[in-house]
Design an enzyme around this catalytic site. Structure first.
Site, PDB file in Angstrom:
ATOM      1  CG  HIS A  15      -1.776   1.223   1.326  1.00  0.00           C
ATOM      2  ND1 HIS A  15      -2.963   1.322   0.646  1.00  0.00           N
ATOM      3  CD2 HIS A  15      -1.622   2.395   1.998  1.00  0.00           C
ATOM      4  CE1 HIS A  15      -3.516   2.504   0.896  1.00  0.00           C
ATOM      5  NE2 HIS A  15      -2.722   3.167   1.712  1.00  0.00           N
ATOM      6  CG  ASP A  70     -12.316   3.229   5.303  1.00  0.00           C
ATOM      7  OD1 ASP A  70     -11.822   3.938   6.189  1.00  0.00           O
ATOM      8  OD2 ASP A  70     -11.977   3.305   4.102  1.00  0.00           O
ATOM      9  NE  ARG A  90     -10.480  10.398   8.775  1.00  0.00           N
ATOM     10  CZ  ARG A  90      -9.549   9.628   8.218  1.00  0.00           C
ATOM     11  NH1 ARG A  90      -9.835   8.399   7.833  1.00  0.00           N
ATOM     12  NH2 ARG A  90      -8.327  10.085   8.057  1.00  0.00           N
ATOM     13  CB  SER A 101      -8.861   4.857   6.961  1.00  0.00           C
ATOM     14  OG  SER A 101      -9.330   4.868   5.632  1.00  0.00           O
ATOM     15  CE  LYS A 156      -9.519   1.461   2.969  1.00  0.00           C
ATOM     16  NZ  LYS A 156      -9.542   2.728   2.211  1.00  0.00           N
TER      17      LYS A 156
END
Lengths: 440, 440
Positions: free
Chosen positions: A83, A162, A169, A184, A188
């Site tokens: 990620h 999320d 947010r 967050s 996932k």
């Protein structure tokens, strides 16, 4: 059962919530029983008071359990996910997934679309005609088994709360909170049954979190919370003070990724890909040392096996492999405008934020989620950091559908380049490795 | 035009908002354009970052201008308003309004209902059969002209956005913020065309803000913001560490107020009434010195003229004056339960919070706005602070509709009394005078 107001007051006072309290809160948000105005007040209290790692683990787990968990049991190979917190010119996933798969490690990757100045992997893949990012979970698992790598889009089934929390947010000034960012991302990522996760946390002007110290804190929190939640996690903090490689824009970046997969491409793109790949192989146990991992990966780039994996993945996703074989097809913009240097010297800085914003103007990005992007639009840098340029020599080329679109961004792109009289040294992209658990 | 998210981020960063930004925000909340979730995030940011006096003045003005302004021009006498932050046994408005009116100063007072452990003036007035708290503005002004005092309920026309903001604060943990409290109180008070305002800010266990230092800060902020907004404002910080007087509950308190208006009643109720009355006369210019003001007020209590004003106000509001002449009618609860001392000694402390909560249980108060109250229910203290008691002597009597209701509160009321071997001194109720403008 503690009431939502009591939970807000507890967090407001700087006290830690118990895991059961966080479960109640997340369940209430997911079910709609807790209204948005209580959620946003809670999020703002978290912004000011923070959360311990224990609380963030509980938040991550509670969020991930609002959705489906995809165990990927049928995939025998070790599975490592990656990620990135997002950058400008960040096409690394496209090179990295096939490369690591070629080295025997499966790479299940669920990516996002670009929003704001940072691009998104999905938009880059969709520059390839026919590439489908919306495979179902079964097909995703099949491609992973067969090819060793699959890059798909976020599904509504993973940690659905999320989306709801992020949407709030985004409009309530509560995005920049480390525990909320960590939960967050990880909610996932943990929903996917991988054996480990390598994170690329960007710092610098083109990053979501420009300040290096804050990026380090985020990286440490991600590693610490991820490990407490039972996942092997490693993070690299990498430099985003200039664009990665020589291209910004979807087709242009996919072309650059293909060059890297063929053993060529810009040095920094290749090096960052290798650095992240080494971490993935080490996490998977597929190499004993960083040196061995690097040799394996360099070989896979240079012998065509990484490229072959990419080609197979594109095919498995319904994409047109002719674009992979002739990547110049991906960059056929109607109009191409050179940006000329107004002075001679050395390129000392390239502002990634300015180029990221300019690429939106050219049609390559979006400011609102519902906008579509022009796959051929973008910026090609011809004078990278450290390059010598003479007056009237091109610094970059703008690709756009019309002359008007390109000309509107010319000034901004020109101003993004700093030309100095002397060549200034610039360092590696990898600024820090975060491998060990840190104290909460 | 700054977007709501930008305003939230600005406040989150601790920066001061410009008056026009606060106007936009309040207008957006009033019109419904700014959703509740953005409001609540903003309010939580204000909780953590505070507001300067300049910002609070702007917030107060913006809120007051969402509604009607009542100039009361036809009332010739000087007009002084009074507000209490709420306490246990606080029947002072009932004595004070008529008393000050008897001294030639008009008292336009818009009061609230009880909620939680603190009582409300409206509920006390409604213990008098027929008393209407819902006069329209014209009638209110007429009673003020004719009688010199009118006590009515909050109208939806004054600072209507305050209701909306308060409803959100109540459920999002953003009640205890000094600037938000100040703007809420003053927006309604400034909408009324009085010449001055005297505030009774309570401190101690029975108060909304128990801590004395916090209460002082609130009092200073109210005076400072009120004066910057153009109103003459004075505040007394008064002791709420024990109930005021000898009664808690609507009919019981109205009876006690009538006793004070007849020149009798508990000493502390009379003294607090006089202390606030002195400030009101001084603000109005109706007396040159505190001593002169006090003499005038003592005379009005002792010669029956204050009582006569109360009687006329009740009559003008449609109330049954027989209850005023025979106040024992106000306290005809079906059931009366004595609470006996289990030891001999001196009453050293009476917990106002415990008695406030017990009075809700007896039926005198409410925990939700839509509940109705029993006018005859409550607590009568027979052993006040400093009193000598012997074992089995009554400390208090509980008034309720049924034995069950009374018995359920017996233990809590008994525990609220602290009996010590020696008599302990207890000080005045007035702890501090805040008269001058303070620095923001």
């Amino acid at each position: 059962m503690t009431s939502p107001v009591e939970l807000i007051l507890k967090k407001r006072a700087g006290r830690a919530l118990a895991p059961e309290e966080i479960d109640e809160l997340v369940a209430g948000v997911a079910s709609g029983e807790i209204p948005d105005y209580q959620l946003s007040a809670f999020l703002m209290a978290v912004f000011f008071r923070g959360m311990s790692d224990r609380e963030t683990v509980a938040l991550t787990r509670a969020m991930l359990h609002t959705g489906r968990v995809i165990p990927l049991r049928s995939v025998r190979a070790p599975k490592i996910d990656k990620h990135s917190t997002g950058g400008v010119g960040d096409k690394i996933s496209l090179c990295l997934g096939p490369l690591v798969a070629a080295a025997g490690v499966a790479v299940p990757m669920i990516s996002g679309r670009g929003l704001g100045h940072t691009g998104g992997t999905l938009d880059k893949l969709e520059a390839i005609p026919g590439y489908r990012v919306d495979l179902g979970v079964k097909q995703f698992e099949r491609v992973l088994r067969d090819v060793g790598v699959s890059l798909i889009g976020q599904t509504a089934e993973l940690a659905p709360v999320d989306r709801k929390i992020y949407a709030i947010r985004d409009v309530t000034g509560t995005v920049e909170s480390i525990p909320l960012i960590v939960a967050s991302i990880l909610s996932k990522k943990l929903a996917l049954g991988s054996d480990g996760l390598v994170l690329d946390v960007k710092a610098g002007r083109g990053a979501f979190m420009p300040d290096l110290e804050r990026a380090r804190i985020l990286a440490r929190a991600l590693v610490s919370v991820g490990r407490r939640a039972g996942k092997r996690v490693v993070a690299l903090v990498t430099d985003m003070s200039s664009p990665i490689g020589l291209s910004i824009g979807n087709g242009l970046e996919t072309r650059e990724a293909i060059e890297v997969l063929r053993g060529a491409g810009p040095r920094d793109t290749r090096e960052l890909t290798l650095a992240l790949g080494v971490e993935m192989l080490l996490l998977a146990g597929a190499a004993k040392t960083a040196g061995a991992a690097r040799s394996t990966l360099e070989r896979a780039l240079d012998d065509g096996s990484a490229f072959e994996r990419f080609r197979r993945m594109v095919h498995a996703h319904g994409g047109d492999t002719r674009s992979v074989d002739r990547p110049e097809r991906l960059t056929n913009a109607r109009f191409k405008l050179p940006i000329l240097s107004s002075t001679s010297g050395f390129v000392a800085a390239i502002d990634p934020l300015a180029l990221g914003l300019a690429s939106i103007g050219l049609g390559a990005g979006r400011t609102r989620a519902e906008q579509t992007v022009d796959p051929a639009a973008g910026i090609e840098i011809s004078a990278p950091l450290g390059a010598r340029v003479t007056r009237k020599e091109p610094l970059a080329y703008l690709y756009a559908r019309t002359r008007t679109l390109a000309e509107a961004e010319a000034k901004r792109v020109h101003a993004a380049f700093t030309i100095a009289a002397r060549r200034r040294p610039h360092g590696d992209r990898v600024l820090d490795h975060i491998r060990s658990r840190t104290k909460s």
